[in-house]
Design a protein around this motif. Structure first.
Motif, PDB file in Angstrom:
ATOM      1  N   LYS A  48       0.890  -1.161   0.000  1.00 27.90           N
ATOM      2  CA  LYS A  48       0.000   0.000   0.000  1.00 27.90           C
ATOM      3  C   LYS A  48       0.930   1.214   0.000  1.00 27.90           C
ATOM      4  N   ARG A  49       1.257   1.696  -1.146  1.00 26.99           N
ATOM      5  CA  ARG A  49       2.320   2.691  -1.222  1.00 26.99           C
ATOM      6  C   ARG A  49       1.821   4.126  -1.119  1.00 26.99           C
ATOM      7  N   LYS A  50       0.543   4.358  -1.355  1.00 22.99           N
ATOM      8  CA  LYS A  50       0.046   5.724  -1.363  1.00 22.99           C
ATOM      9  C   LYS A  50      -1.087   5.886  -0.350  1.00 22.99           C
ATOM     10  N   LEU A  51      -1.001   6.948   0.400  1.00 17.41           N
ATOM     11  CA  LEU A  51      -2.031   7.294   1.368  1.00 17.41           C
ATOM     12  C   LEU A  51      -2.750   8.545   0.859  1.00 17.41           C
ATOM     13  N   ILE A  52      -4.058   8.499   0.830  1.00 15.54           N
ATOM     14  CA  ILE A  52      -4.856   9.616   0.323  1.00 15.54           C
ATOM     15  C   ILE A  52      -5.339  10.437   1.516  1.00 15.54           C
ATOM     16  N   LEU A  53      -5.100  11.752   1.473  1.00 17.49           N
ATOM     17  CA  LEU A  53      -5.473  12.655   2.557  1.00 17.49           C
ATOM     18  C   LEU A  53      -6.445  13.713   2.019  1.00 17.49           C
ATOM     19  N   PRO A  54      -7.739  13.468   2.048  1.00 15.75           N
ATOM     20  CA  PRO A  54      -8.699  14.514   1.658  1.00 15.75           C
ATOM     21  C   PRO A  54      -8.931  15.472   2.820  1.00 15.75           C
ATOM     22  N   SER A  55      -9.221  16.720   2.503  1.00 13.16           N
ATOM     23  CA  SER A  55      -9.410  17.744   3.536  1.00 13.16           C
ATOM     24  C   SER A  55     -10.895  18.022   3.739  1.00 13.16           C
ATOM     25  N   LEU A  56     -11.304  18.037   4.996  1.00 11.04           N
ATOM     26  CA  LEU A  56     -12.714  18.218   5.313  1.00 11.04           C
ATOM     27  C   LEU A  56     -13.179  19.647   5.057  1.00 11.04           C
TER      28      LEU A  56
END
Length: 527
Positions: free
Chosen positions: A146-154
């Protein structure tokens, strides 16, 4: 019939049926029935795995719960050694960027329980909230990278893509999608839960539109390039509100929750907003391959369906949704091939109080997770302050087997007095871990793959943190570890573990979502 809770929260769900992709919803009685929607497009092939015939033959209406084998490889996965934690400075009066904290979880390490790396975002006031992986694992195979972490902003609606595969202890930002792109291409904003889809694309749930009005639905990122592709659902089928979702490929279904209207809830909790549509009430059932809304459940005015989880077993056609404001947990399940139903299985009663914003204090269930062997369900009650462990029995009635208080609004010596409590004989004592008083309430949960360690943070949403737990803003968040009895049930705070986000170099911050690079109980999806 059960009485409604404070604020007129109705405990009795009704069903909404979709007769055409853009039809008006109509309300019926709670008795499940076949819906009329169907998929006729030749390009809309089923995601169901035809090698699993039990997926077609399950008539679950008022029958014994589905029995299934547990994944034999779960216990073979190595213990988690690091965690990634979303941290924000929004509403702390400290103009610092949000950051992704890397926490050492190896008990043999000299930096155990400490933040060993901080990845600052290049912008202010994003409010990092939920984290999600760019790819799912099959049967918790840790060899799947799992090489990529997705960080969406609230709040800002900005999206960060972080590489954690090259150096897991020193992640780095490799891509950023600006809010204007999300606004103009999708007319969406206020991004929340993230999961990867079976086709490798990344799906992100949204709570509103660009102006902060309520608008559910999803946006899609390309799973390889992470370019923004657009909306997932048809424009006419976007629900009034949204927040969380989960899916089961073998049953070709995605189920999403409601959340709240960002522009109104973003000002804080106001009792005057009750009965005005600010807090959602629908549980939505989608055809996963067709991307169409097929069935909805009305779980009651201001119930606020929030956290959604399917069982981990890929053949199981059932899961649970926690309603934050009504304190009710529903089990949803498949009756026939194209029909789903819900039933109330847990109710956490509101408490009669004085010295609070309302005369009745709901539990406010902020998170719900299920152990990887599908044996236990855990819920966090952000306002009451307790974490609960339920055993998922075969008769579909979860049994409370563990409970521990880690903060909350009803602690002894605080401003709130409990006048009537259906569960407790006295108000719980404050929690102190390694000489730090723990403020706030349990918000976000994460469970180790072996089910023995439950991690919890205590920031729910910065604006509400400031309103209900002002000491949390001053003292900063904490991340705790709860030891779990996986045989008989039971929860105990590990007094030797504390991640103190009040001692950050740039000042106290608020911590929310947690992810493990080796796999965890919320980011895994067995296809």
């Amino acid at each position: 019939m059960a009485p409604p809770l404070a604020g007129g929260f109705s405990p009795h769900p009704s069903v909404l049926y979709i007769s055409s992709p853009c039809s008006t919803l109509s309300t019926s009685q709670p008795t499940p029935a076949k819906q009329t929607a169907s998929c006729t497009s030749s390009s809309c092939t089923s995601a169901l795995d035809h090698t699993h015939p039990e997926a077609f033959s399950m008539d679950r209406c008022r029958t014994q719960c589905y029995e299934y084998p547990t994944c034999p490889d779960v216990v073979k996965v190595p213990r988690e050694e690091v965690a990634y934690v979303a941290c924000t400075y929004r509403e702390t009066c400290n103009d610092q960027p949000d950051f992704l904290a890397t926490v050492d979880l190896n008990p043999r390490s000299s930096s155990y329980g400490q933040v060993i790396h901080r990845l600052p975002m290049p912008n202010l006031k994003d409010e990092l909230h939920c984290l999600g992986w760019s790819a799912a694992c099959s049967c918790f195979d840790s060899s799947t990278a799992k090489r990529k972490l997705i960080l969406p902003s609230l709040i800002s609606s900005r999206i960060y893509v972080v590489d954690v595969g090259s150096q897991c202890r020193v992640p780095k930002i490799i891509k950023m999608i600006e809010p204007v792109d999300v606004f103009w291409k999708c007319n969406k904003g206020h991004l929340a839960t993230t999961h990867s889809l079976p086709n490798r694309d990344v799906l992100i749930a949204n709570m509103g539109d660009a102006a902060g009005n309520g608008k559910g639905g999803f946006i899609v990122l390309d799973g390889d390039t992470f370019e923004l592709k657009g909306n997932w659902e048809n424009e006419c089928e976007a629900p009034p509100t949204g927040y969380d979702f989960w899916y089961q490929p073998r049953h070709n279904v995605l189920i999403s929750s409601a959340g709240s209207v960002p522009r109104r809830a973003g000002r804080g909790f106001d009792p005057d907003d009750l009965k005005k549509g600010v807090y959602g009430r629908r549980l939505n059932v989608w055809n996963l391959s067709c991307r169409t809304l097929t069935q909805c459940f009305d779980l009651g005015e201001d119930s606020m369906p929030f956290s959604v989880k399917f069982l981990h077993n890929p053949n199981a056609a059932e899961g649970y949704v926690a309603c934050a404001l009504s304190g009710v947990i529903y089990r949803f399940y498949k009756c026939e091939r194209e029909n789903w139903a819900v039933e109330e299985v847990i109710r956490i009663p509101a408490k009669d109080v004085s010295g609070w914003i309302m005369p009745k204090m709901p539990a406010f269930i902020s998170d719900l997770i299920i152990s990887t062997d599908d044996k236990f369900l855990y819920v966090s009650n952000w306002l009451h302050g307790d974490i609960r462990q339920y055993e998922l029995s075969k008769n579909c009635k979860p049994r409370l087997v563990g409970q521990v208080f880690v903060g909350g609004s009803i602690l002894r010596g605080g401003p709130v007095t409990v006048c009537r409590d259906e569960e407790l004989k006295c108000q719980p004592e404050p929690l102190v871990v390694k000489c730090k008083r723990i403020y706030g309430g349990p918000a976000k949960l994460q469970l180790s793959l072996d089910g023995k360690r439950l991690y919890v943070t205590n920031s729910f949403y910065s604006t509400w943190d400031k309103q209900f737990y002002p000491n949390l803003i001053r003292e900063g968040s904490a991340m705790l570890q709860i030891d779990v009895d996986t045989e008989k049930g039971g929860l105990t705070v590990n007094k030797n573990f504390l991640v103190d986000f009040g001692k950050e170099p740039n000042g106290p911050c608020l911590a929310h979502d947690i992810r493990f690079p080796s796999g965890d109980s919320t980011s895994e999806n067995v296809a």
